[in-house]
Design an enzyme around this catalytic site. Structure first.
Site, short mmCIF file in Angstrom:
data_model
loop_
_atom_site.label_atom_id
_atom_site.label_comp_id
_atom_site.label_asym_id
_atom_site.label_seq_id
_atom_site.Cartn_x
_atom_site.Cartn_y
_atom_site.Cartn_z
NE ARG A 13 -52.48 33.47 36.85
CZ ARG A 13 -52.39 34.08 35.62
NH1 ARG A 13 -52.47 34.34 34.72
NH2 ARG A 13 -51.05 34.31 35.84
CG ASP A 14 -50.27 32.89 33.27
OD1 ASP A 14 -50.66 32.27 32.07
OD2 ASP A 14 -49.13 33.97 32.68
CG HIS A 244 -45.41 36.80 35.35
ND1 HIS A 244 -46.24 35.36 35.96
CD2 HIS A 244 -46.44 36.78 33.84
CE1 HIS A 244 -47.33 35.26 35.10
NE2 HIS A 244 -47.04 35.80 33.89
CG HIS A 246 -45.95 35.19 28.94
ND1 HIS A 246 -46.69 33.99 29.10
CD2 HIS A 246 -46.21 35.74 30.06
CE1 HIS A 246 -48.15 34.19 29.98
NE2 HIS A 246 -47.60 34.67 30.52
CB CYS A 277 -53.23 36.37 29.04
SG CYS A 277 -54.59 37.43 29.37
CG ASN A 290 -46.35 31.51 32.52
OD1 ASN A 290 -47.38 30.90 31.83
ND2 ASN A 290 -46.36 32.87 32.69
P1 HMG Z 1 -67.44 42.31 33.45
O1 HMG Z 1 -68.08 42.05 32.34
O2 HMG Z 1 -67.73 43.57 33.71
O3 HMG Z 1 -67.68 42.34 34.56
O4 HMG Z 1 -66.60 41.67 33.41
P2 HMG Z 1 -69.77 42.79 35.42
O5 HMG Z 1 -69.28 43.07 37.33
O6 HMG Z 1 -70.70 43.56 34.76
O7 HMG Z 1 -69.78 40.58 35.72
C1 HMG Z 1 -70.23 40.16 34.48
C2 HMG Z 1 -70.88 38.73 35.17
O8 HMG Z 1 -69.92 38.63 35.72
C3 HMG Z 1 -71.70 38.38 36.28
O9 HMG Z 1 -72.32 37.61 36.30
C4 HMG Z 1 -71.10 38.96 37.90
O10 HMG Z 1 -71.80 38.81 39.44
C5 HMG Z 1 -70.32 38.39 37.30
P3 HMG Z 1 -74.36 37.77 36.30
O11 HMG Z 1 -74.80 38.80 36.60
O12 HMG Z 1 -74.15 38.23 34.51
O13 HMG Z 1 -74.50 36.07 35.81
N1 HMG Z 1 -68.70 38.43 37.85
C6 HMG Z 1 -68.35 37.04 38.79
N2 HMG Z 1 -68.15 36.04 39.12
C7 HMG Z 1 -67.27 35.62 39.67
N3 HMG Z 1 -66.91 36.07 40.41
C8 HMG Z 1 -65.41 37.44 40.18
C9 HMG Z 1 -66.86 38.25 39.37
N4 HMG Z 1 -66.79 39.48 38.55
C10 HMG Z 1 -68.52 39.90 37.98
N5 HMG Z 1 -64.60 37.87 40.68
C11 HMG Z 1 -64.75 41.37 34.71
C12 HMG Z 1 -65.01 42.22 34.62
C13 HMG Z 1 -63.37 40.77 36.39
C14 HMG Z 1 -65.42 39.95 35.82
C15 HMG Z 1 -63.80 40.42 33.76
O14 HMG Z 1 -63.65 41.14 33.54
C16 HMG Z 1 -63.20 39.22 34.46
O15 HMG Z 1 -63.29 37.94 34.86
N6 HMG Z 1 -61.70 39.43 33.54
C17 HMG Z 1 -60.82 38.40 34.29
C18 HMG Z 1 -59.82 38.00 32.91
C19 HMG Z 1 -58.32 37.01 33.29
O16 HMG Z 1 -58.52 36.22 34.55
N7 HMG Z 1 -57.37 36.93 32.78
C20 HMG Z 1 -56.28 36.32 32.73
C21 HMG Z 1 -55.54 36.35 34.01
S1 HMG Z 1 -54.75 38.13 33.47
C22 HMG Z 1 -53.14 37.26 32.76
O17 HMG Z 1 -52.81 36.08 32.53
C23 HMG Z 1 -51.96 38.25 32.45
C24 HMG Z 1 -50.70 37.82 34.01
O18 HMG Z 1 -50.47 36.28 33.50
C25 HMG Z 1 -49.89 39.14 33.60
C26 HMG Z 1 -49.08 38.55 32.13
O19 HMG Z 1 -48.95 37.80 31.22
O20 HMG Z 1 -48.90 39.81 31.47
C27 HMG Z 1 -51.42 38.10 35.23
MG MG Z 2 -48.93 35.82 32.49
#
Ligand code: HMG
Ligand code: MG
Length: 349
Positions: A13-14, A244, A246, A277, A290
């Site tokens: 994932r990450d 967690h 990095h 991320c 990470n």
């Molecule tokens: P948004 O643009 O506000 O969403 O994003 P929306 O509700 O307006 O929807 C936009 C489009 O996405 C729509 O499609 C939805 O249907 C679709 P369209 O009508 O344009 O065709 N959609 C989805 N599709 C599939 N699965 C879903 C989904 N939700 C909406 N679940 C949203 C809001 C949450 C979707 C967006 O911001 C997002 O996906 N963010 C993910 C960010 C991410 O994955 N970041 C990396 C992980 S976090 C990280 O790495 C940190 C961590 O490792 C810890 C650390 O290191 O600190 C965990």
């Molecule tokens: Mg991370």
């Protein structure tokens, strides 16, 4: 020995979420299998996020479906289980699998594919845990989830309720637990505030993310102490608090030692140190990887604690992780070259 420490490998994932090229679903499944066979306690396999936001993990549904089929196969099935899954089932390991979910839409997609193919009523689904994720920094939360911290928590309510109905544990991530790439240092009390709210929402465990690897032993200590003071020392038991890290400045191992000293017994790592991320970096300054699971496990063993990881099998998993990322980057580079010079031969997809 000082006791057991839980290891979650987040490389599928990450590690892969920021990759510009395509890693096939089959290669991801093999990586998950190698990590499981290496004895890590948990593997975070993917994210059910918007494919427009994180194209590299757009195959969450086929991946979990393939995982379900692999776990559901028996040795009597035609062909049996291929390696590395055969080794996994031949060992005493009982790896758990989880995935990230940002909202109800993602949760519904997860539930739809998180089934045992042999029996629709089976409770032994491939994923036994979900992870919701927010931040202790408003700017980062906006960049990562397109909403404020309090809105992210509101979105998690139905997600956590659905998780409970489906017998899935919930982990709650707090990004920028030490510092934010946009806001700078984060007050440990801000992390404790979010931790308290995630606990109230029903998260069984909380994962403290040093998203950009800014932590030092001192800042890590201040943050962990603030969270434990707020949640209570029982959160140090049963692997309820995870760190967690990095590893931007090579200090992550020191932070692990500090966290062990403070009673943390659960850590995330990523095979080969892959990760980052996509919303924590800029083109000039990409998101950092990470802490490698190899370094994490070595540090924990050196401090006199046990893990269930077989270090030589982990090396094989890390070598494979490196191989698939190298392949995907070469493919992405060839694509870019072909796009800038359409007359030259290059990959077509
Ligand atoms: P948004 O643009 O506000 O969403 O994003 P929306 O509700 O307006 O929807 C936009 C489009 O996405 C729509 O499609 C939805 O249907 C679709 P369209 O009508 O344009 O065709 N959609 C989805 N599709 C599939 N699965 C879903 C989904 N939700 C909406 N679940 C949203 C809001 C949450 C979707 C967006 O911001 C997002 O996906 N963010 C993910 C960010 C991410 O994955 N970041 C990396 C992980 S976090 C990280 O790495 C940190 C961590 O490792 C810890 C650390 O290191 O600190 C965990
Ligand atoms: Mg991370």
């Amino acid at each position: 020995m000082n006791g057991h420490v839980r290891i979650t490998d987040v490389s599928p994932r990450d590690g892969l979420q920021n990759e510009p090229g395509v890693v096939s679903t089959a290669d991801k499944l093999r990586l998950v299998g190698l990590l499981a066979a290496a004895g890590v306690d948990e593997v975070e396999v993917t994210s059910f996020v918007s494919p427009k936001w994180v194209p590299a993990l757009a195959d969450a549904t086929p991946l979990v479906t393939a995982l379900a089929e692999m776990l559901g196969r028996s040795d009597e099935d035609v062909g049996g289980r291929p390696e590395p899954w055969r080794s996994y089932f031949d060992s005493d390991a009982a790896c758990k699998f989880s995935a990230l979910v940002p909202n109800q839409r993602g949760m519904e997609s997860l539930i739809a594919c998180n089934v045992d193919p042999r029996d629709e009523d089976a409770v032994a689904t491939p994923l036994s845990k979900i992870a919701v994720f927010t931040a202790a920094s408003e700017t980062f939360c906006q960049k990562n989830l397109a909403c404020a911290i309090h809105e992210s928590l509101t979105r998690f309510k139905p997600v956590i309720a659905l998780a409970g109905q489906h017998q899935l544990f919930t982990r709650g991530y707090i990004s920028c637990a030490i510092a934010c790439p946009f806001e700078g240092p984060i007050n440990p009390n801000a992390v404790a505030d979010v931790a308290e709210q995630l606990a109230e929402l029903g998260c069984a465990e909380i994962d403290l993310g040093d998203t950009i690897g800014a932590g030092t032993p001192e800042t890590t200590r201040a943050m962990i102490e603030a969270v434990v003071a707020r949640l209570g020392p029982k959160w140090l038991r049963d692997y309820r608090l995870t760190l967690h890290l990095h590893d931007t400045f090579g200090r992550a191992a020191d932070c692990v030692r500090t966290a062990l000293y403070l009673g943390i017994r659960s850590f995330d790592g990523s095979a080969a140190g892959l990760g980052g991320c996509p919303f924590a970096g800029t083109p000039e300054k990409p998101a950092p990887g990470n802490i490698s699971t190899e370094l994490l496990v070595q540090t924990i063993h050196d401090e006199g604690y046990e893990t269930s990881v077989n270090t030589s099998a982990l090396k094989q998993a890390a070598a494979f992780a490196r191989e698939i990322v190298t392949k995907s980057r070469a493919h992405a580079a060839a694509l870019r070259a072909a796009q800038s010079n359409p007359a030259a031969e290059g990959p077509t997809a």
